[in-house]
Design a protein around this motif. Sequence first.
Motif, short mmCIF file in Angstrom:
data_model
loop_
_atom_site.label_atom_id
_atom_site.label_comp_id
_atom_site.label_asym_id
_atom_site.label_seq_id
_atom_site.Cartn_x
_atom_site.Cartn_y
_atom_site.Cartn_z
N ALA A 139 46.63 -15.17 -36.83
CA ALA A 139 47.56 -14.07 -37.13
C ALA A 139 47.93 -13.28 -35.88
N GLY A 140 47.89 -13.96 -34.72
CA GLY A 140 48.44 -13.34 -33.51
C GLY A 140 47.50 -12.39 -32.80
N HIS A 141 46.24 -12.31 -33.18
CA HIS A 141 45.32 -11.42 -32.47
C HIS A 141 45.04 -11.98 -31.08
N ALA A 142 45.10 -11.14 -30.07
CA ALA A 142 44.87 -11.58 -28.69
C ALA A 142 43.38 -11.70 -28.42
N ILE A 143 43.02 -12.79 -27.77
CA ILE A 143 41.62 -13.03 -27.43
C ILE A 143 41.52 -13.37 -25.95
N ALA A 144 40.55 -12.80 -25.27
CA ALA A 144 40.35 -13.09 -23.85
C ALA A 144 38.91 -13.53 -23.63
N ASP A 145 38.77 -14.73 -23.06
CA ASP A 145 37.44 -15.25 -22.70
C ASP A 145 36.48 -15.27 -23.87
N GLY A 146 36.98 -15.51 -25.08
CA GLY A 146 36.10 -15.63 -26.24
C GLY A 146 35.71 -14.31 -26.86
N ASP A 147 36.11 -13.19 -26.33
CA ASP A 147 35.76 -11.90 -26.93
C ASP A 147 36.56 -11.71 -28.22
N GLY A 148 35.95 -11.11 -29.20
CA GLY A 148 36.69 -10.74 -30.40
C GLY A 148 36.49 -11.66 -31.55
N ALA A 149 37.22 -12.78 -31.64
CA ALA A 149 37.23 -13.61 -32.83
C ALA A 149 36.03 -14.54 -32.87
N SER A 150 34.91 -14.00 -33.23
CA SER A 150 33.69 -14.79 -33.37
C SER A 150 32.86 -14.20 -34.49
N PRO A 151 32.35 -15.03 -35.39
CA PRO A 151 31.52 -14.50 -36.48
C PRO A 151 30.11 -14.12 -36.05
N PHE A 152 29.76 -14.39 -34.80
CA PHE A 152 28.42 -14.08 -34.29
C PHE A 152 28.52 -13.06 -33.17
N PRO A 153 27.52 -12.21 -33.04
CA PRO A 153 27.45 -11.39 -31.83
C PRO A 153 27.07 -12.28 -30.65
N GLY A 154 27.50 -11.90 -29.47
CA GLY A 154 27.20 -12.71 -28.29
C GLY A 154 28.44 -13.36 -27.73
N ARG A 155 28.22 -14.22 -26.73
CA ARG A 155 29.34 -14.83 -26.01
C ARG A 155 29.19 -16.34 -25.95
N LEU A 156 28.82 -16.95 -27.05
CA LEU A 156 28.71 -18.40 -27.09
C LEU A 156 30.11 -19.03 -27.03
N ALA A 157 30.19 -20.17 -26.36
CA ALA A 157 31.46 -20.91 -26.29
C ALA A 157 31.82 -21.44 -27.67
N SER A 158 33.10 -21.73 -27.85
CA SER A 158 33.56 -22.22 -29.15
C SER A 158 32.81 -23.46 -29.60
N SER A 159 32.62 -24.45 -28.70
CA SER A 159 31.93 -25.69 -29.07
C SER A 159 30.49 -25.41 -29.48
N ASP A 160 29.86 -24.42 -28.85
CA ASP A 160 28.48 -24.07 -29.22
C ASP A 160 28.44 -23.43 -30.60
N LEU A 161 29.41 -22.57 -30.90
CA LEU A 161 29.46 -21.95 -32.22
C LEU A 161 29.72 -22.99 -33.31
N ILE A 162 30.62 -23.92 -33.02
CA ILE A 162 30.90 -24.98 -34.00
C ILE A 162 29.65 -25.83 -34.20
N ALA A 163 28.93 -26.13 -33.13
CA ALA A 163 27.71 -26.92 -33.25
C ALA A 163 26.70 -26.24 -34.16
N CYS A 164 26.65 -24.91 -34.14
CA CYS A 164 25.71 -24.19 -35.01
C CYS A 164 26.09 -24.38 -36.48
N VAL A 165 27.40 -24.38 -36.77
CA VAL A 165 27.85 -24.53 -38.15
C VAL A 165 27.70 -25.99 -38.61
N LEU A 166 28.03 -26.93 -37.73
CA LEU A 166 27.91 -28.34 -38.09
C LEU A 166 26.46 -28.83 -38.09
N GLY A 167 25.62 -28.15 -37.33
CA GLY A 167 24.21 -28.53 -37.28
C GLY A 167 23.86 -29.54 -36.22
N ALA A 168 24.79 -29.82 -35.28
CA ALA A 168 24.52 -30.79 -34.22
C ALA A 168 25.46 -30.55 -33.05
#
Length: 256
Positions: A139-168
Amino acid sequence: MKTRCARHPHLLRVAGGALASLVFFLESGCGSGRPSSASGDATVSSSPFKEKSKTPSPGALVLQAYERARVRAWDPGRRFKALFKAEVSRKVGAIARGYLSVWWDGATGTLHWRASAPIAGSGRGGFLRKGTGAAGADAGHAIADGDGASPFPGRLASSDLIACVLGAPDAPASPSWPFEETPRGVRLHIDASKRTALLDREGRPIEFSFPNDETVKLQPGEGVPRRIEANGPEGRAVLTLESYSSWPEGELVPPA
């Protein structure tokens, strides 16, 4: 006076032949305390050692199981949606509770997420994309360096966050990876960074360690982990699985 044997030389020949047969029998079989088939038995007894040398080590077996689980998790044809009950507590501030919904499209490598409340202080929706270091916002929200749109606190990379949800993790297994046996399982060093995965005896990841002292504990489940607990310098998040099902083609992700 001639003995009886002297009078009957054929008896000596018979006795000599019997004695030679007895000596041959003792040398070939009884000399070793085994029957004449002992040499064949010796060959058979050595075969278990040859077979044992071909058996993969426990660590190699765990790596093979990990690779099978990784391939299933990141299958490009996989589409699912899942609902988690969420509890997020930052180092500063009150505990936030709500629900987190996710939609995974393996073909595009994109994980969309929606929250019933801004549980991580980052809005109520966004997306994570495989192979990128930054998270995106729908919906057009601006994101810089991964800040903001993440369901977890912290600064994990997108692939790392996905790995947590997928389990591998997405990284494939390699025999050259160093690993160590621990009382809880096998700890695998995924790459040259501080990323590691702790695998149980079935090769399923039960804990990830990331740079910046961030760790994620998993309870393996069918499809996705039953429980995900993320801890880091910025806070803690716990996701408990409520439902999991396939995501039909054509079904749209609700707006954030």
